[in-house]
Design an enzyme around this catalytic site. Structure first.
Site, PDB file in Angstrom:
ATOM      1  N   GLY A  40       0.834  -1.194   0.000  1.00 24.31           N
ATOM      2  CA  GLY A  40       0.000   0.000   0.000  1.00 24.31           C
ATOM      3  C   GLY A  40       0.868   1.243   0.000  1.00 24.31           C
ATOM      4  N   CYS A  41       0.445   2.264   0.700  1.00 27.56           N
ATOM      5  CA  CYS A  41       1.175   3.535   0.744  1.00 27.56           C
ATOM      6  C   CYS A  41       2.623   3.318   1.172  1.00 27.56           C
ATOM      7  CB  CYS A  41       0.486   4.478   1.721  1.00 27.56           C
ATOM      8  SG  CYS A  41       1.414   5.982   2.068  1.00 27.56           S
TER       9      CYS A  41
END
Length: 221
Positions: A40-41
């Protein structure tokens, strides 16, 4: 002749110093390995792993696709095939690859194939990148254990390592940056904006829900 007699010990000294430098660089290389993951991020993954003893550095970047030297904007559009990823450089005498993989899989939602938390789309999906059969076998072992622990299907893929492209400088160490930026929460320093983003995205809440006490980083934020 006197000049040559003087040069000989000087040249020998230079040679010895050069040999020591090269030996030091070789020793340094032997105590550094790399693990590349997508979770993800990349700000969050970088933040998590730079807190792990034995990790030398975590670098935000892009990998898995075909576009050379991609930009953040290009990757975000989903046309490059790249994922947001983090390259974890670590000292294997202090922390093992297996332990880092176990920390990683328990810091994400490996049951979600559509992205991670509030960040949706393939760009934010999870993955473990491997360079050889030994690394692949180790990743398979960790994923199998994670699936057994969760009693849910783990969809995080194991992918062959490709060129890793370092993200733009402003993404590096974003979680502790001091630059003033404008956000939907108003003007904030990067570190404060990062904390608000992470909380609003629900990352730690979901990881804690999924993994409970086994979540290694959720309680730190």
């Amino acid at each position: 002749m006197q000049i040559f007699k003087t040069l000989k010990p000087v040249a020998l000294t230079v040679f010895m110093l050069l040999a020591l430098v090269l030996r030091g660089e070789e020793a340094k290389a032997q105590t550094q390995e790399t693990l590349t993951v997508a979770g993800g991020c990349f700000w969050c993954v970088e933040s998590d792993f730079e807190s792990v003893p034995g990790v030398i550095e975590a670098i935000s970047g892009y990998t898995g696709g075909t576009t050379k030297n991609p930009t953040y904007g290009e990757v975000g559009k989903g046309s490059t095939g790249h994922l947001e990823a983090v390259q974890i450089i670590f000292d294997p005498t202090q922390v093992s690859r297996q332990h880092l993989l176990e920390l990683f899989i328990r810091s994400v939602d490996p049951t979600d194939a559509g992205g991670q938390f509030c960040d949706r789309g393939e760009v934010y999906s999870t993955a473990i990148f491997v360079s050889n059969t030994q690394e692949k076998a180790l990743a398979e072992q960790v994923l199998a254990q994670a699936q057994a622990d969760l009693t849910q299907q783990v969809v995080t893929p194991i992918l062959p390592a490709k060129t890793f492209y370092r993200a733009e400088d402003y993404h590096q160490d974003y979680y502790k940056g001091s630059k003033l930026i404008f956000t939907r929460f108003g003007p904030k320093r990067q570190a404060a904006a990062y904390k608000r983003y992470r909380q609003a995205c629900g990352r730690d809440a979901r990881v804690a829900e999924l993994w409970g006490a086994a979540a290694p980083f959720a309680s730190k934020h």
